[in-house]
Write a protein that holds these residues in place. Structure first.
Motif, PDB file in Angstrom:
ATOM      1  N   ASP A  36       0.800  -1.221   0.000  1.00  0.00           N
ATOM      2  CA  ASP A  36       0.000   0.000   0.000  1.00  0.00           C
ATOM      3  C   ASP A  36       0.836   1.276   0.000  1.00  0.00           C
ATOM      4  O   ASP A  36       0.299   2.367   0.125  1.00  0.00           O
ATOM      5  N   LYS A  37       2.129   1.147  -0.150  1.00  0.00           N
ATOM      6  CA  LYS A  37       2.995   2.322  -0.251  1.00  0.00           C
ATOM      7  C   LYS A  37       2.877   2.894  -1.657  1.00  0.00           C
ATOM      8  O   LYS A  37       2.667   2.169  -2.621  1.00  0.00           O
ATOM      9  N   GLN A  38       3.032   4.169  -1.773  1.00  0.00           N
ATOM     10  CA  GLN A  38       2.913   4.816  -3.080  1.00  0.00           C
ATOM     11  C   GLN A  38       4.289   4.902  -3.741  1.00  0.00           C
ATOM     12  O   GLN A  38       4.803   5.992  -3.981  1.00  0.00           O
ATOM     13  N   LEU A  39       4.883   3.741  -3.998  1.00  0.00           N
ATOM     14  CA  LEU A  39       6.168   3.688  -4.676  1.00  0.00           C
ATOM     15  C   LEU A  39       5.918   3.609  -6.177  1.00  0.00           C
ATOM     16  O   LEU A  39       5.350   2.646  -6.674  1.00  0.00           O
ATOM     17  N   THR A  40       6.344   4.631  -6.873  1.00  0.00           N
ATOM     18  CA  THR A  40       6.168   4.662  -8.311  1.00  0.00           C
ATOM     19  C   THR A  40       7.488   5.054  -8.944  1.00  0.00           C
ATOM     20  O   THR A  40       8.014   6.137  -8.661  1.00  0.00           O
ATOM     21  N   PRO A  41       8.045   4.196  -9.773  1.00  0.00           N
ATOM     22  CA  PRO A  41       9.301   4.544 -10.441  1.00  0.00           C
ATOM     23  C   PRO A  41       9.132   5.801 -11.303  1.00  0.00           C
ATOM     24  O   PRO A  41       8.043   6.079 -11.813  1.00  0.00           O
ATOM     25  N   CYS A  42      10.191   6.535 -11.468  1.00  0.00           N
ATOM     26  CA  CYS A  42      10.190   7.726 -12.318  1.00  0.00           C
ATOM     27  C   CYS A  42      11.319   7.600 -13.325  1.00  0.00           C
ATOM     28  O   CYS A  42      12.360   7.020 -13.030  1.00  0.00           O
ATOM     29  N   GLY A  43      11.112   8.148 -14.499  1.00  0.00           N
ATOM     30  CA  GLY A  43      12.159   8.157 -15.503  1.00  0.00           C
ATOM     31  C   GLY A  43      12.233   6.907 -16.356  1.00  0.00           C
ATOM     32  O   GLY A  43      13.236   6.685 -17.024  1.00  0.00           O
ATOM     33  N   VAL A  51       3.282  12.624 -19.999  1.00  0.00           N
ATOM     34  CA  VAL A  51       3.734  13.995 -19.749  1.00  0.00           C
ATOM     35  C   VAL A  51       4.740  14.525 -20.760  1.00  0.00           C
ATOM     36  O   VAL A  51       5.000  15.722 -20.775  1.00  0.00           O
ATOM     37  N   GLY A  52       5.289  13.702 -21.585  1.00  0.00           N
ATOM     38  CA  GLY A  52       6.348  14.146 -22.475  1.00  0.00           C
ATOM     39  C   GLY A  52       5.885  14.763 -23.769  1.00  0.00           C
ATOM     40  O   GLY A  52       6.683  15.257 -24.541  1.00  0.00           O
ATOM     41  N   GLN A  53       4.608  14.750 -24.016  1.00  0.00           N
ATOM     42  CA  GLN A  53       4.091  15.235 -25.293  1.00  0.00           C
ATOM     43  C   GLN A  53       3.168  16.441 -25.103  1.00  0.00           C
ATOM     44  O   GLN A  53       2.150  16.551 -25.767  1.00  0.00           O
ATOM     45  N   GLY A  54       3.475  17.321 -24.195  1.00  0.00           N
ATOM     46  CA  GLY A  54       2.599  18.467 -23.946  1.00  0.00           C
ATOM     47  C   GLY A  54       1.582  18.138 -22.871  1.00  0.00           C
ATOM     48  O   GLY A  54       1.779  17.249 -22.054  1.00  0.00           O
ATOM     49  N   ASP A  55       0.498  18.844 -22.886  1.00  0.00           N
ATOM     50  CA  ASP A  55      -0.541  18.683 -21.869  1.00  0.00           C
ATOM     51  C   ASP A  55      -1.281  17.360 -22.076  1.00  0.00           C
ATOM     52  O   ASP A  55      -1.760  17.075 -23.175  1.00  0.00           O
ATOM     53  N   TRP A  56      -1.409  16.579 -21.026  1.00  0.00           N
ATOM     54  CA  TRP A  56      -2.072  15.269 -21.121  1.00  0.00           C
ATOM     55  C   TRP A  56      -3.527  15.397 -21.547  1.00  0.00           C
ATOM     56  O   TRP A  56      -4.094  14.481 -22.119  1.00  0.00           O
ATOM     57  N   ARG A  57      -4.137  16.554 -21.293  1.00  0.00           N
ATOM     58  CA  ARG A  57      -5.542  16.751 -21.671  1.00  0.00           C
ATOM     59  C   ARG A  57      -5.725  16.845 -23.187  1.00  0.00           C
ATOM     60  O   ARG A  57      -6.830  16.724 -23.690  1.00  0.00           O
TER      61      ARG A  57
END
Length: 82
Positions: A36-43, A51-57
């Motif tokens: 239940d820990k919020q461990l999320t890899p980054c990179g 997130v790399g292509q502009g606004d996600w919306r």
């Protein structure tokens, strides 16, 4: 507007993602302490998808993938043909 969470694939997808993430943390870190820990890899290579292509919306929303992912993993109910 009334939303029936029982029949809406978006809510089923959200539930499925949460359980999948919990089980994957146990698998990766080897102990239920981490479940239940919020461990999320980054990179990672997948990071740019959101997130790399502009606004996600401006891209297809996560809800548009709900039914596809659930069908792919076999989590969508199979209703009898009418």
């Amino acid at each position: 507007m009334s939303i029936n969470e029982d029949d809406d694939p978006r809510f089923a997808y959200l539930e499925w993602l949460a359980i999948e993430a919990r089980l994957l943390r146990i698998e990766l870190y080897g102990d239920e302490y981490w479940a239940d820990k919020q461990l999320t890899p980054c990179g990672t290579f997948a990071g740019d998808f959101h997130v790399g292509q502009g606004d996600w919306r401006d891209r297809p929303q996560p809800s548009t993938r709900a039914e596809l992912v659930l069908r792919t993993v076999g989590a969508m109910p199979k209703y009898p043909a009418d």
